[in-house]
Design a protein around this motif. Structure first.
Motif, mmCIF file in Angstrom:
data_model
loop_
_atom_site.group_PDB
_atom_site.id
_atom_site.type_symbol
_atom_site.label_atom_id
_atom_site.label_comp_id
_atom_site.label_asym_id
_atom_site.label_seq_id
_atom_site.Cartn_x
_atom_site.Cartn_y
_atom_site.Cartn_z
ATOM 1 N N ILE A 1 0.858 -1.179 0.000
ATOM 2 C CA ILE A 1 0.000 0.000 0.000
ATOM 3 C C ILE A 1 0.897 1.232 0.000
ATOM 4 O O ILE A 1 1.797 1.350 0.831
ATOM 5 N N VAL A 2 0.646 2.128 -0.942
ATOM 6 C CA VAL A 2 1.396 3.376 -1.046
ATOM 7 C C VAL A 2 0.552 4.468 -0.398
ATOM 8 O O VAL A 2 -0.550 4.755 -0.846
ATOM 9 N N TYR A 3 1.060 5.058 0.699
ATOM 10 C CA TYR A 3 0.393 6.149 1.404
ATOM 11 C C TYR A 3 1.104 7.447 1.057
ATOM 12 O O TYR A 3 2.333 7.520 1.107
ATOM 13 N N ALA A 4 0.336 8.475 0.727
ATOM 14 C CA ALA A 4 0.911 9.793 0.449
ATOM 15 C C ALA A 4 0.121 10.844 1.217
ATOM 16 O O ALA A 4 -1.106 10.807 1.261
ATOM 17 N N THR A 5 0.844 11.769 1.834
ATOM 18 C CA THR A 5 0.242 12.894 2.547
ATOM 19 C C THR A 5 0.784 14.162 1.921
ATOM 20 O O THR A 5 1.989 14.285 1.697
#
Length: 175
Positions: A90-94
């Motif tokens: 899972i790629v999380y970006a903020t």
């Protein structure tokens, strides 16, 4: 007594060998490192139709035109995390939006044959803004987060994951 000493020795050696697991390339938690800044790529200024999506011809009795999503690249990507899952990662970006009220955050995959050949998966972090004026507000009130799943089959050929924004880009390389 004669059997217990060799078993104890083998058990001790096996347990000592497990200490290298945390640094091993086989360990899924070590597949990607921490994110690093990357140069932001800007769209050519001459492209007048850059934001107009290509029209796909659809025919059928009950076909409707696709809903047009109007999205703008987020101002800045602050954090990029990649966490392994049993089915891939899972790629999380903020990121931080230009003003408050940003909604419909999404990581849009950039289809580039050059990237696919080099093992690069690239996303553009896009958000939508309300039609009415909103305050700029504090940086924390403008933060937006989104995630996308990468399947195990696709993950096998991935060496670099990059997330682009308007002002910057973050990338994480596979170890």
């Amino acid at each position: 007594m004669k059997k217990s000493i060799p078993l104890l020795m083998v058990g001790t050696l096996a347990l000592a060998a497990c200490s290298g697991w945390s640094e091993s390339r086989v360990n899924p938690t070590n597949w990607f490192g921490s994110s690093t800044p990357a140069p932001a790529e800007t769209a050519p200024a001459n492209d007048a139709n850059a934001l107009i999506p290509e029209q796909r011809e659809r025919s059928g009795l009950f076909s409707r035109p696709d809903e047009e999503l109007i999205g703008f690249p987020i101002t800045r990507v602050d954090e990029l995390r990649i966490e392994p899952t049993p089915s891939g990662a899972i790629v999380y970006a903020t990121g931080t939006a230009a003003r408050q009220g940003a909604y419909n955050a999404r990581l849009v995959k950039v289809d580039n044959p050059e990237n696919a050949k080099n093992g690069v998966v690239e996303y553009t972090f896009e958000v939508s803004y309300p039609d009415y004026a909103t305050n700029q507000g504090t940086e924390r009130s403008r933060q937006v987060t989104d995630a996308v799943n990468i399947g195990a089959k696709e993950l096998g050929s991935v060496r670099l994951v990059r997330v682009r924004a308007e002002q910057n880009a973050l990338e994480s390389r596979r170890r």
